[in-house]
Design an enzyme around this catalytic site. Structure first.
Site, PDB file in Angstrom:
ATOM      1  N   THR A 108       0.833  -1.209   0.000  1.00 12.87           N
ATOM      2  CA  THR A 108       0.000   0.000   0.000  1.00 12.87           C
ATOM      3  C   THR A 108       0.863   1.252   0.000  1.00 12.87           C
ATOM      4  O   THR A 108       0.549   2.240  -0.671  1.00 12.87           O
ATOM      5  CB  THR A 108      -0.966   0.006   1.203  1.00 12.87           C
ATOM      6  OG1 THR A 108      -1.774  -1.168   1.142  1.00 12.87           O
ATOM      7  CG2 THR A 108      -1.857   1.239   1.208  1.00 12.87           C
ATOM      8  N   CYS A 109       1.965   1.199   0.719  1.00 14.82           N
ATOM      9  CA  CYS A 109       2.862   2.358   0.815  1.00 14.82           C
ATOM     10  C   CYS A 109       3.476   2.689  -0.548  1.00 14.82           C
ATOM     11  O   CYS A 109       3.547   3.851  -0.935  1.00 14.82           O
ATOM     12  CB  CYS A 109       3.958   2.093   1.837  1.00 14.82           C
ATOM     13  SG  CYS A 109       3.329   1.600   3.462  1.00 14.82           S
TER      14      CYS A 109
END
Length: 157
Positions: free
Chosen positions: A47-48
């Site tokens: 996600t990062c």
């Protein structure tokens, strides 16, 4: 946990630049500046890397157009990892800061134990900071990814 209206704790962060390793104090990072700071659980994580950092890169100009002097991304990683991650993402408008021992994250009360994943990590959050005072605080609950997004923060500046 830190709250809106409070001053940031006095803790240092590190950044690896072309000039070498930099140790940055609150004064260096926040005094006299309006800053957007967002934190991720880990560099190079899905996600990062696929959403959180890329959205801030895409909207950096719009965020800065609202009077923001700097955008910082913090993670409980070392400065070498943060530099490599920033280069891999072409994050030229974002300063990637390392909280290698999690002292900044713990001082904010935004640390979490991810056990086998990586130990002590940061919660996912974003802040608007004016002269070292938190004027906006957006902390994700659980594994959500809504209030720390660049679009959401942009609306709150």
């Amino acid at each position: 946990m830190i709250e809106q209206g409070q001053k940031l704790p006095d803790v240092t962060l590190t950044q690896l630049t072309n000039d070498g390793m930099q140790t940055l104090t609150n004064k260096d990072l926040f005094d006299g500046k309006k800053v957007v700071l967002f934190a991720v659980p880990g560099a190079f994580t899905p996600t990062c890397s696929n959403a959180h950092l890329p959205e801030f890169i895409t909207l950096a100009d719009k965020i800065k157009a609202k009077g923001v002097d700097a955008i910082y991304c913090v993670s409980v990683n070392d400065a070498f990892v943060m530099k490599a991650w920033g280069e891999s993402q072409n994050a030229e408008e974002i300063s990637l800061l390392a909280d290698g021992d999690a002292s900044f994250t713990k001082a904010l009360g935004l640390d979490k134990d991810t056990a086998g994943f990586g130990g002590t990590r940061s919660s996912r959050y974003a802040m608007i900071i004016d002269n070292a005072e938190v004027t906006g605080l957006f902390v994700e609950q659980g594994k959500e990814f809504e209030v720390s997004r660049a679009e959401y923060v942009l609306e709150k500046i």
